[in-house]
Design an enzyme around this catalytic site. Structure first.
Site, mmCIF file in Angstrom:
data_model
loop_
_atom_site.group_PDB
_atom_site.id
_atom_site.type_symbol
_atom_site.label_atom_id
_atom_site.label_comp_id
_atom_site.label_asym_id
_atom_site.label_seq_id
_atom_site.Cartn_x
_atom_site.Cartn_y
_atom_site.Cartn_z
ATOM 1 N N TYR A 51 0.849 -1.195 0.000
ATOM 2 C CA TYR A 51 0.000 0.000 0.000
ATOM 3 C C TYR A 51 0.880 1.239 0.000
ATOM 4 C CZ TYR A 51 -3.837 3.089 1.659
ATOM 5 O OH TYR A 51 -4.776 4.093 1.795
ATOM 6 N N CYS A 52 0.678 2.125 -0.976
ATOM 7 C CA CYS A 52 1.385 3.408 -1.046
ATOM 8 C C CYS A 52 2.899 3.170 -1.070
ATOM 9 C CB CYS A 52 0.941 4.310 0.111
ATOM 10 S SG CYS A 52 1.528 6.012 0.004
ATOM 11 N N LEU A 53 3.658 3.747 -0.136
ATOM 12 C CA LEU A 53 5.099 3.537 -0.103
ATOM 13 C C LEU A 53 5.433 2.063 0.032
ATOM 14 C CD1 LEU A 53 4.733 6.585 1.030
ATOM 15 C CD2 LEU A 53 7.001 6.241 1.987
#
Length: 578
Positions: free
Chosen positions: A310-312
């Site tokens: 998720y994301c980074l």
């Protein structure tokens, strides 16, 4: 170190401390970057007499339009406005704004806003980065002086003040003082105490089976008699606590997956302090994902893992997946990326805060502190959606006295973490500024890695209104991946709400399409036009994809293993650390 080197080091440290002190006064913005942007714009305007004439003509046209409309609206209160707000602008939707003189006030403001957009864009010779920064800065200043933000020019506030005898302003003042006090004391927002991890959120049963200096690895207890053999490893972003994916029971992606017969593991990152200043991106890769895969291999031997980032965390998972593929390591069965970028060439308005001068200024701040503080990160993200996150809150809570009760997602959003100096500097420079991963320059163990080395099926999720990882940026995985199967799903909502989309939420919708080896590339606009929209949550569609890429159900694995026994109950210790 020789005397000359010590002197140079002392001089450099003095300069960095000075710039770090200045950054506290400028809220992290580099004065040099701001001045260069303004001078670039001013020079471009001065050398463009045609643009000056156009702006003068547009200003006169807008005054005439406003005057004509004012006379029409005086005769017909239902006369169509001369300018409509942008679709996402909700400030002037209330019917009270249609009354005189507020209709003239908000129409005049929107015309000025449009003029400033014309003044800061379309200038020959102005660099694209400076143009975007100017347009963004002008919008922030205009949002600050919007008539919606002041009691005497906001009819909603005036109406409520008259109706309540000023009680709304008294209540708003009380809320402002309470928020201010909590900010000074470093406390969470009012109501956050109701969402303590392990009590109201992050309550899916499980065990911490591994802990190192950076992570705890949680294995969740099965809730079905049979499970798919391939486990799921979730790699959340370390910019926030992991439990956005395990919020309240009805809102928990973890609980949903466990209930569908998946063995789920979750990385819980430790909140770093100034002592962790030298932790780098590769430390997060090794101590986070690689160590987790080693532990999972002991619990579920002989089967590959569905990696979810998720994301980074998704960007790091892509880097790790590329390095594993390069080295002939086949421990991943598939890769899912939630709102995660692998190409940062169109990374949205966050790029406005990223150039050489701004990054150097930010690095000095982190160098002095050892970390990027939670308040500094929150401020940047709030500016990207200032209307929703700053000014509408000011109006609703402090002027109208309408306090919105805290929900689990809002409590999680206030539970931020810090970022180590070295890691964040590497992330911003190598990925955001230089785009090394997309261009084949990012190195793992001294050798470059590339997303095209990944051969496992990929499932990528973008969100329509993402201000952190715009969906057209996440869509660029199509240009980088060389796997035989790539599925892209676009869901409604933003960076967080779009991902936390349980099946009980009937407001959601999504589009999904799969490309296989040999299919021609389709640009994002064409993809959006061609791909049909489906009502409801996207979770079932993704879970069906996971199941289709998994083996036949079997008995659940043990909780932990001989080498990795249970250490604590979930949610563990790290998620509770400030």
């Amino acid at each position: 170190m020789c005397q000359a080197d010590r002197k140079a080091s002392l001089e450099e440290s003095t300069d960095r401390l000075m710039r770090a002190s200045l950054a506290r006064l400028t809220f992290g913005l580099s004065p040099a970057a701001v001045i260069l942007t303004y001078v670039d714009w001013l020079t471009s305007v001065a050398m463009s007499p045609g643009k000056q004439a156009t702006l003068t003509r547009k200003a006169l046209d807008k005054q005439i339009r406003l005057a004509i409309w004012a006379s029409q609206s005086a005769l017909d209160a239902k006369a169509a406005p001369c300018i409509e707000p942008l679709p996402q602008d909700r400030r002037f939707r209330d019917p009270a704004w249609r009354r005189f003189p507020y209709n003239l006030i908000y129409q005049s403001f929107l015309l000025q806003q449009q003029w400033w957009c014309n003044a800061t864009t379309g200038l020959a010779g102005l660099s694209p980065h400076h143009e975007q920064a100017l347009e963004f800065g002008a919008r922030q200043l205009l949002d600050m002086v919007s008539p919606a933000n002041f009691p005497l020019t906001n009819p909603r506030v005036l109406d409520k003040t008259l109706a309540t005898g000023g009680a709304n302003l008294i209540k708003g003042t009380e809320q402002f003082l309470d928020d201010w006090q909590r900010q000074l004391l470093g406390q969470g927002p009012a109501g956050a105490e109701q969402f303590v991890p392990g009590q109201a959120v992050a309550v899916t049963p499980g065990k911490v089976i591994y802990r190192n200096d950076l992570i705890e690895l949680i294995q969740y207890a099965p809730s079905t008699d049979q499970v798919h053999p391939e486990p799921v490893l979730i790699v959340p972003a370390w910019i926030m606590k992991y439990y956005i994916l395990d919020l309240s029971p009805d809102n928990s992606l973890v609980r949903y997956l466990v209930g569908k017969g998946h063995t789920v593991f979750m990385i819980s990152w430790r909140n770093p302090s100034g002592e962790d200043r030298d932790l780098g991106l590769d430390d997060y890769r090794r101590l986070g994902i690689v160590d987790s895969l080693t532990v999972i291999e002991a619990v579920c031997p002989g089967v590959p893992v569905h990696g979810v980032g998720y994301c980074l965390g998704g960007t790091l998972l892509a880097i790790t997946g590329a390095s594993l593929a390069r080295d002939g390591d086949h421990r991943l069965a598939s890769m899912t990326l939630f709102a995660a970028q692998t190409d940062f060439s169109e990374a949205g308005e966050l790029m406005l805060f990223i150039d050489d001068k701004q990054l150097s200024f930010l690095e000095d701040t982190m160098w002095a502190q050892g970390v990027l503080d939670t308040k500094q990160m929150a401020g940047a993200f709030q500016l990207l959606r200032s209307n929703d996150l700053i000014w509408s809150r000011l109006v609703n809570e402090y002027l109208l006295g309408e306090h919105r009760p805290l929900i689990d997602l809002m409590a999680w959003n206030a539970d931020a973490t810090r970022m180590p100096y070295r890691m964040h500097s590497e992330y911003l420079r190598q990925l955001f500024l230089d785009n090394d991963l997309a261009e084949g320059r990012f190195k793992v163990a001294g050798r470059p890695v590339t997303v095209s080395d990944i051969r496992v099926p990929i499932f990528a999720v973008g969100t329509e209104w993402d201000h952190v990882a715009p969906w057209r940026s996440t869509y660029k995985i199509h240009l980088l991946a060389d796997t035989h199967e790539l599925t892209f799903l676009l869901t409604s909502g933003g960076h967080n709400v779009g991902i936390v989309c349980p099946p009980i939420d009937t407001r959601c919708h999504y589009r999904m399409a799969t490309v296989t080896e040999g299919d021609a590339y389709v640009d994002p606009e064409t993809w959006l036009f061609r791909t049909p929209e489906h009502a409801g949550s996207w979770w079932p569609a993704w879970q069906g994809w996971l199941a289709a890429h998994s083996g036949a159900a079997q008995t659940p694995p043990s909780m932990g293993s001989t080498d990795y026994p249970a250490l604590d109950d979930a949610p563990g210790r790290y998620v509770l650390m400030d």
